[in-house]
Scaffold this motif. Structure first.
Motif, PDB file in Angstrom:
ATOM      1  N   GLU A 258       0.130  10.943 -10.821  1.00  0.00           N
ATOM      2  CA  GLU A 258       1.577  11.469 -10.513  1.00  0.00           C
ATOM      3  C   GLU A 258       2.439  10.007  -9.725  1.00  0.00           C
ATOM      4  O   GLU A 258       1.440   9.590  -8.665  1.00  0.00           O
ATOM      5  CB  GLU A 258       1.256  12.087  -9.558  1.00  0.00           C
ATOM      6  CG  GLU A 258       0.900  13.894 -10.496  1.00  0.00           C
ATOM      7  CD  GLU A 258       2.064  14.172 -11.432  1.00  0.00           C
ATOM      8  OE1 GLU A 258       3.280  14.040 -11.352  1.00  0.00           O
ATOM      9  OE2 GLU A 258       1.275  14.709 -12.761  1.00  0.00           O
ATOM     10  N   PHE A 259       3.247   9.778 -10.159  1.00  0.00           N
ATOM     11  CA  PHE A 259       3.837   8.944  -9.202  1.00  0.00           C
ATOM     12  C   PHE A 259       5.480   9.327  -8.393  1.00  0.00           C
ATOM     13  O   PHE A 259       6.235  10.684  -9.472  1.00  0.00           O
ATOM     14  CB  PHE A 259       4.059   7.686 -10.433  1.00  0.00           C
ATOM     15  CG  PHE A 259       4.850   6.051  -9.238  1.00  0.00           C
ATOM     16  CD1 PHE A 259       4.281   5.390  -9.232  1.00  0.00           C
ATOM     17  CD2 PHE A 259       6.283   6.293  -8.821  1.00  0.00           C
ATOM     18  CE1 PHE A 259       3.816   4.388  -8.727  1.00  0.00           C
ATOM     19  CE2 PHE A 259       6.418   5.130  -8.557  1.00  0.00           C
ATOM     20  CZ  PHE A 259       5.316   4.137  -8.258  1.00  0.00           C
ATOM     21  N   MET A 260       6.448   8.920  -7.164  1.00  0.00           N
ATOM     22  CA  MET A 260       7.496   9.541  -7.207  1.00  0.00           C
ATOM     23  C   MET A 260       7.971   8.517  -6.027  1.00  0.00           C
ATOM     24  O   MET A 260       7.504   8.224  -5.505  1.00  0.00           O
ATOM     25  CB  MET A 260       7.020  10.691  -6.023  1.00  0.00           C
ATOM     26  CG  MET A 260       8.597  11.111  -5.407  1.00  0.00           C
ATOM     27  SD  MET A 260       8.627  13.009  -4.773  1.00  0.00           S
ATOM     28  CE  MET A 260       7.562  12.518  -3.409  1.00  0.00           C
ATOM     29  N   ALA A 261       9.299   7.581  -6.255  1.00  0.00           N
ATOM     30  CA  ALA A 261       9.887   6.498  -5.962  1.00  0.00           C
ATOM     31  C   ALA A 261      11.077   7.622  -5.897  1.00  0.00           C
ATOM     32  O   ALA A 261      11.768   8.856  -5.064  1.00  0.00           O
ATOM     33  CB  ALA A 261      11.194   5.874  -6.870  1.00  0.00           C
ATOM     34  N   LEU A 262      10.712   7.066  -4.080  1.00  0.00           N
ATOM     35  CA  LEU A 262      11.510   8.491  -2.902  1.00  0.00           C
ATOM     36  C   LEU A 262      12.573   7.771  -2.044  1.00  0.00           C
ATOM     37  O   LEU A 262      12.146   6.954  -1.319  1.00  0.00           O
ATOM     38  CB  LEU A 262      10.683   9.410  -2.153  1.00  0.00           C
ATOM     39  CG  LEU A 262      11.036   9.573  -0.741  1.00  0.00           C
ATOM     40  CD1 LEU A 262      11.964  11.360  -1.921  1.00  0.00           C
ATOM     41  CD2 LEU A 262       9.627  10.359  -0.030  1.00  0.00           C
TER      42      LEU A 262
ATOM     43  N   ASN B 272      21.963   5.856 -10.706  1.00  0.00           N
ATOM     44  CA  ASN B 272      22.626   4.835 -11.650  1.00  0.00           C
ATOM     45  C   ASN B 272      21.416   3.576 -11.758  1.00  0.00           C
ATOM     46  O   ASN B 272      21.034   3.503 -12.959  1.00  0.00           O
ATOM     47  CB  ASN B 272      23.556   3.822 -11.235  1.00  0.00           C
ATOM     48  CG  ASN B 272      23.886   2.839 -11.290  1.00  0.00           C
ATOM     49  OD1 ASN B 272      24.123   3.314 -12.801  1.00  0.00           O
ATOM     50  ND2 ASN B 272      23.874   1.655 -11.253  1.00  0.00           N
ATOM     51  N   PHE B 273      20.751   3.715 -10.573  1.00  0.00           N
ATOM     52  CA  PHE B 273      19.334   3.082 -10.963  1.00  0.00           C
ATOM     53  C   PHE B 273      18.285   3.037 -11.623  1.00  0.00           C
ATOM     54  O   PHE B 273      17.673   2.208 -12.439  1.00  0.00           O
ATOM     55  CB  PHE B 273      18.420   2.427  -9.228  1.00  0.00           C
ATOM     56  CG  PHE B 273      17.460   0.948  -9.145  1.00  0.00           C
ATOM     57  CD1 PHE B 273      17.669  -0.221  -8.989  1.00  0.00           C
ATOM     58  CD2 PHE B 273      16.055   1.593  -9.781  1.00  0.00           C
ATOM     59  CE1 PHE B 273      16.978  -1.465  -9.028  1.00  0.00           C
ATOM     60  CE2 PHE B 273      15.414   0.439  -9.169  1.00  0.00           C
ATOM     61  CZ  PHE B 273      15.350  -0.386  -9.376  1.00  0.00           C
ATOM     62  N   ALA B 274      17.746   4.560 -11.182  1.00  0.00           N
ATOM     63  CA  ALA B 274      17.458   5.216 -12.138  1.00  0.00           C
ATOM     64  C   ALA B 274      17.670   5.377 -13.687  1.00  0.00           C
ATOM     65  O   ALA B 274      16.395   4.788 -14.550  1.00  0.00           O
ATOM     66  CB  ALA B 274      16.941   6.551 -11.532  1.00  0.00           C
ATOM     67  N   GLU B 275      18.526   5.673 -13.660  1.00  0.00           N
ATOM     68  CA  GLU B 275      19.293   5.935 -15.800  1.00  0.00           C
ATOM     69  C   GLU B 275      19.947   4.437 -16.247  1.00  0.00           C
ATOM     70  O   GLU B 275      18.486   4.962 -17.368  1.00  0.00           O
ATOM     71  CB  GLU B 275      20.222   6.512 -15.097  1.00  0.00           C
ATOM     72  CG  GLU B 275      20.189   7.564 -15.614  1.00  0.00           C
ATOM     73  CD  GLU B 275      21.595   9.138 -14.401  1.00  0.00           C
ATOM     74  OE1 GLU B 275      22.396   8.556 -14.794  1.00  0.00           O
ATOM     75  OE2 GLU B 275      21.449  10.089 -14.551  1.00  0.00           O
ATOM     76  N   THR B 276      19.822   4.004 -15.119  1.00  0.00           N
ATOM     77  CA  THR B 276      19.523   2.229 -15.826  1.00  0.00           C
ATOM     78  C   THR B 276      18.302   1.919 -16.199  1.00  0.00           C
ATOM     79  O   THR B 276      18.662   1.014 -17.081  1.00  0.00           O
ATOM     80  CB  THR B 276      20.663   1.308 -15.946  1.00  0.00           C
ATOM     81  OG1 THR B 276      20.130   1.127 -14.046  1.00  0.00           O
ATOM     82  CG2 THR B 276      22.226   2.145 -15.111  1.00  0.00           C
ATOM     83  N   ARG B 277      17.575   1.988 -15.662  1.00  0.00           N
ATOM     84  CA  ARG B 277      15.754   1.008 -16.318  1.00  0.00           C
ATOM     85  C   ARG B 277      15.820   2.581 -16.713  1.00  0.00           C
ATOM     86  O   ARG B 277      14.026   2.092 -16.478  1.00  0.00           O
ATOM     87  CB  ARG B 277      16.032   0.698 -14.395  1.00  0.00           C
ATOM     88  CG  ARG B 277      16.775  -0.040 -13.933  1.00  0.00           C
ATOM     89  CD  ARG B 277      16.355  -0.707 -12.722  1.00  0.00           C
ATOM     90  NE  ARG B 277      17.198  -1.699 -12.526  1.00  0.00           N
ATOM     91  CZ  ARG B 277      17.918  -1.858 -11.766  1.00  0.00           C
ATOM     92  NH1 ARG B 277      19.237  -1.197 -11.987  1.00  0.00           N
ATOM     93  NH2 ARG B 277      18.958  -3.100 -11.618  1.00  0.00           N
ATOM     94  N   LYS B 278      15.643   3.847 -16.774  1.00  0.00           N
ATOM     95  CA  LYS B 278      14.819   4.281 -17.287  1.00  0.00           C
ATOM     96  C   LYS B 278      13.839   4.689 -16.674  1.00  0.00           C
ATOM     97  O   LYS B 278      12.381   4.550 -17.451  1.00  0.00           O
ATOM     98  CB  LYS B 278      14.528   3.585 -18.889  1.00  0.00           C
ATOM     99  CG  LYS B 278      15.867   4.141 -19.343  1.00  0.00           C
ATOM    100  CD  LYS B 278      16.036   3.843 -21.209  1.00  0.00           C
ATOM    101  CE  LYS B 278      16.598   4.016 -22.096  1.00  0.00           C
ATOM    102  NZ  LYS B 278      18.266   3.733 -21.739  1.00  0.00           N
ATOM    103  N   LEU B 279      13.916   5.091 -15.346  1.00  0.00           N
ATOM    104  CA  LEU B 279      13.075   5.028 -15.035  1.00  0.00           C
ATOM    105  C   LEU B 279      12.064   6.427 -15.466  1.00  0.00           C
ATOM    106  O   LEU B 279      12.158   7.474 -15.306  1.00  0.00           O
ATOM    107  CB  LEU B 279      12.713   5.054 -12.809  1.00  0.00           C
ATOM    108  CG  LEU B 279      13.236   3.778 -12.480  1.00  0.00           C
ATOM    109  CD1 LEU B 279      13.593   4.168 -11.043  1.00  0.00           C
ATOM    110  CD2 LEU B 279      12.618   2.693 -12.935  1.00  0.00           C
ATOM    111  N   PRO B 280      10.447   6.371 -15.817  1.00  0.00           N
ATOM    112  CA  PRO B 280       9.857   7.337 -15.994  1.00  0.00           C
ATOM    113  C   PRO B 280       9.493   8.509 -15.152  1.00  0.00           C
ATOM    114  O   PRO B 280       8.121   9.643 -15.917  1.00  0.00           O
ATOM    115  CB  PRO B 280       8.627   6.142 -16.863  1.00  0.00           C
ATOM    116  CG  PRO B 280       8.321   4.822 -16.452  1.00  0.00           C
ATOM    117  CD  PRO B 280       9.705   4.925 -15.727  1.00  0.00           C
TER     118      PRO B 280
END
Length: 166
Positions: free
Chosen positions: A84-88, A100-108
């Motif tokens: 499991e992974f969470m970018a906080l 914007n960062f998460a969407e443009t880089r498609k963070l999974p």
């Protein structure tokens, strides 16, 4: 104290600080509540019984931005094994920048906001980014990295944790 002794003390102090950049710990994952960028509430219960990586980061942190593709690669490599992974994102990071960062880089993986800073505080007053925590299946923080991790060691810690029984 002569000049040689002085420099020895300074050198030992600096060495102590540097050793603190990557440390082993057995702190239990604290209780916390944050909001995923989708609005969903995330708590420690979402990660019970799972090897979890929590990465405290900010869009304004150049090291965080630099390491993010490697973190995505890490997640992709180990998610099928149960990672499991969470970018906080830190409390000072503007929510729209994070989205914007998460969407443009498609963070999974899970991307959440520590809007009031309470999660960073509960994990040991985290102030420096990136700070990455490896949490084992028993909910113990087994490794803390401040700055970009040594990737080969990071992978070894993850692999060992995934291989352990619950």
């Amino acid at each position: 104290m002569n000049i040689r002794q002085f420099f020895l003390v300074v050198l030992m102090s600096v060495a102590g600080i540097l050793v603190g950049c990557s440390s082993n710990t057995q702190q239990v994952m604290p209780t916390f509540k944050v909001s995923e960028i989708s609005g969903k509430t995330i708590t420690q219960d979402n990660f019970k019984g799972k090897v979890t990586i929590i990465n405290f980061w900010a869009t304004s942190c150049t090291t965080c931005v630099k390491e993010m593709p490697k973190l995505v690669e890490t997640y992709d490599k180990y998610k099928s094994n149960g990672l499991e992974f969470m970018a906080l994102a830190m409390s000072y990071d503007p929510p729209m920048y994070v989205v914007n960062f998460a969407e443009t880089r498609k963070l999974p993986f899970i991307v959440a906001m520590d809007s009031d800073g309470s999660a960073a505080k509960s994990f040991g007053k985290i102030q420096l980014t990136p700070t990455t925590l490896v949490i084992n299946k028993q909910g113990r923080i087994i490794k803390r990295y401040v700055g970009e991790p040594d990737w080969s060691e990071f992978y070894q810690v993850i692999e060992k944790s995934l291989a352990e029984n619950s």
